[in-house]
Design an enzyme around this catalytic site. Structure first.
Site, PDB file in Angstrom:
ATOM      1  N   GLY A   1      -0.153  -2.882   4.742  1.00 58.98           N
ATOM      2  CA  GLY A   1       0.124  -1.365   5.082  1.00 58.98           C
ATOM      3  C   GLY A   1       0.861  -1.153   6.305  1.00 58.98           C
ATOM      4  O   GLY A   1       1.924  -1.809   6.346  1.00 58.98           O
TER       5      GLY A   1
ATOM      6  N   ASP B   1      -7.970  -5.736   1.850  1.00 63.77           N
ATOM      7  CA  ASP B   1      -7.522  -4.392   1.972  1.00 63.77           C
ATOM      8  C   ASP B   1      -7.895  -4.054   3.247  1.00 63.77           C
ATOM      9  O   ASP B   1      -9.146  -3.519   3.623  1.00 63.77           O
ATOM     10  CB  ASP B   1      -7.908  -3.646   0.815  1.00 63.77           C
ATOM     11  CG  ASP B   1      -6.973  -2.253   0.740  1.00 63.77           C
ATOM     12  OD1 ASP B   1      -6.152  -2.134   1.826  1.00 63.77           O
ATOM     13  OD2 ASP B   1      -7.444  -1.329  -0.034  1.00 63.77           O
ATOM     14  N   GLY B   2      -6.897  -3.602   4.329  1.00 59.16           N
ATOM     15  CA  GLY B   2      -7.307  -3.147   5.470  1.00 59.16           C
ATOM     16  C   GLY B   2      -6.683  -3.978   6.523  1.00 59.16           C
ATOM     17  O   GLY B   2      -7.320  -4.985   6.798  1.00 59.16           O
TER      18      GLY B   2
ATOM     19  N   SER C   1       0.904  -1.080   0.167  1.00 55.51           N
ATOM     20  CA  SER C   1       0.035  -0.047  -0.102  1.00 55.51           C
ATOM     21  C   SER C   1       0.873   1.155   0.030  1.00 55.51           C
ATOM     22  O   SER C   1       1.504   1.805   0.862  1.00 55.51           O
ATOM     23  CB  SER C   1      -0.943  -0.213   1.124  1.00 55.51           C
ATOM     24  OG  SER C   1      -1.668   0.979   1.252  1.00 55.51           O
TER      25      SER C   1
ATOM     26  N   HIS D   1      -6.515   1.826  -6.858  1.00 53.18           N
ATOM     27  CA  HIS D   1      -7.763   1.678  -6.222  1.00 53.18           C
ATOM     28  C   HIS D   1      -8.500   3.024  -6.229  1.00 53.18           C
ATOM     29  O   HIS D   1      -7.921   3.908  -5.507  1.00 53.18           O
ATOM     30  CB  HIS D   1      -7.599   1.298  -4.701  1.00 53.18           C
ATOM     31  CG  HIS D   1      -8.667   1.144  -3.751  1.00 53.18           C
ATOM     32  ND1 HIS D   1      -8.502   0.979  -2.490  1.00 53.18           N
ATOM     33  CD2 HIS D   1     -10.118   1.335  -4.315  1.00 53.18           C
ATOM     34  CE1 HIS D   1      -9.854   1.089  -2.079  1.00 53.18           C
ATOM     35  NE2 HIS D   1     -10.861   1.093  -3.040  1.00 53.18           N
TER      36      HIS D   1
ATOM     37  N   ASP E   1      -3.545   3.986  -4.029  1.00 52.10           N
ATOM     38  CA  ASP E   1      -4.768   4.558  -3.177  1.00 52.10           C
ATOM     39  C   ASP E   1      -5.079   5.876  -3.639  1.00 52.10           C
ATOM     40  O   ASP E   1      -4.443   6.759  -3.544  1.00 52.10           O
ATOM     41  CB  ASP E   1      -4.932   4.486  -1.913  1.00 52.10           C
ATOM     42  CG  ASP E   1      -4.948   3.134  -1.274  1.00 52.10           C
ATOM     43  OD1 ASP E   1      -6.320   2.361  -1.813  1.00 52.10           O
ATOM     44  OD2 ASP E   1      -4.282   2.784  -0.519  1.00 52.10           O
TER      45      ASP E   1
ATOM     46  N   GLY F   1      -4.180   2.512   9.005  1.00 52.21           N
ATOM     47  CA  GLY F   1      -4.348   2.313  10.625  1.00 52.21           C
ATOM     48  C   GLY F   1      -5.560   2.186  11.326  1.00 52.21           C
ATOM     49  O   GLY F   1      -5.559   2.271  12.524  1.00 52.21           O
TER      50      GLY F   1
ATOM     51  N   GLY G   1     -10.307   5.294   3.283  1.00 53.74           N
ATOM     52  CA  GLY G   1     -10.068   6.769   3.398  1.00 53.74           C
ATOM     53  C   GLY G   1      -8.749   6.987   4.332  1.00 53.74           C
ATOM     54  O   GLY G   1      -8.117   7.989   3.952  1.00 53.74           O
TER      55      GLY G   1
ATOM     56  N   HIS H   1       0.199  -1.259  -4.576  1.00 58.04           N
ATOM     57  CA  HIS H   1      -1.511  -0.815  -4.545  1.00 58.04           C
ATOM     58  C   HIS H   1      -1.353   0.591  -4.331  1.00 58.04           C
ATOM     59  O   HIS H   1      -0.636   1.465  -3.514  1.00 58.04           O
ATOM     60  CB  HIS H   1      -1.747  -1.481  -3.194  1.00 58.04           C
ATOM     61  CG  HIS H   1      -3.225  -1.302  -3.029  1.00 58.04           C
ATOM     62  ND1 HIS H   1      -4.365  -2.187  -3.760  1.00 58.04           N
ATOM     63  CD2 HIS H   1      -3.854  -0.338  -2.254  1.00 58.04           C
ATOM     64  CE1 HIS H   1      -5.509  -1.761  -3.295  1.00 58.04           C
ATOM     65  NE2 HIS H   1      -5.379  -0.480  -2.628  1.00 58.04           N
TER      66      HIS H   1
END
Length: 220
Positions: free
Chosen positions: A197, A175-176, A8, A66, A35, A147, A144, A33
């Site tokens: 990330g 993702d996340g 990310s 993305h 964003d 973390g 958005g 990736h």
């Protein structure tokens, strides 16, 4: 067990982006990736078109772009023009009146079409698009910001998608808030890739190479 690891890049050190890309490549990352946020669809601004174009020029690895933007149909060609055949573009179905039109533009450009599904988006509302796309990016946090905390109820959505993926011919990406525990649990179930990330990859004392090697050595 094979699964894809993608970095990310909104979490990277922008003081020396060239070095970041090179060290991630040398460390064994599979893809990058990207964003893109417009401050409207999500309450944040992240990477720009120029950031994406630079990373595309600095690596031969695939890019996963993305688009967290409103009405991507209006601007998707701007991103397509800086990418290569075989790169992926994800859109959010809620951000477009006719998402299938945008996805067809991505397909016509020789790129991989994908949709990103927010935590509050049900599988049922995107069922027909699952017949068009090749990748589904499951957001396990609200989009958005980096973390954020994992939302456990998303696991049931992934279970639904896993039951559909073979018949509809798409791949599933996480993702996340992706930690080693999530990879250990969901890679064996059939999740194809994980966006890394700040939870696992960036801002750590270990080098990217060491971190990525340790992930590949996880005991399933």
């Amino acid at each position: 067990m094979e699964f894809e690891l993608t970095a990310s890049m909104m979490c990277a050190n922008y003081g020396n982006l060239e070095k970041e890309v090179r060290e991630l490549e040398e460390g064994g990352i599979d893809s990058f990736h990207i964003d893109i946020m417009d401050g409207r669809y999500v309450p944040n601004f992240a990477m720009s078109l120029n950031d994406m174009a630079y990373i595309a020029s600095a690596t031969k690895k695939p890019l996963d772009v993305h688009l967290m933007i409103e009405h991507p149909n209006h601007t998707v060609e701007l991103f397509i023009n800086h990418l290569r055949k075989g790169d992926t573009i994800y859109i959010h179905p809620e951000a477009e009146y006719h998402p299938s039109t945008t996805l067809q533009k991505i397909i016509n450009a020789g790129m991989i079409p994908g949709i990103a599904i927010n935590p509050g988006t049900s599988v049922e509302t995107v069922m027909e698009m699952l017949r068009i796309v090749k990748k589904v990016l499951v957001m396990t946090v609200n989009p958005g910001n980096a973390g954020q905390m994992y939302m456990p109820y998303v696991g049931k959505k992934i279970t639904k998608l896993l039951a559909l993926k073979e018949d509809m011919n798409f791949q599933i990406y996480w993702d996340g808030a992706c930690g080693a525990d999530k990879i250990l649990e969901y890679a064996p179930k059939g999740v194809n890739g994980f966006v890394l990330g700040t939870t696992l990859l960036f801002g750590k004392e270990a080098s990217y190479k060491e971190t990525l090697e340790n992930i590949r050595k996880l005991q399933f």
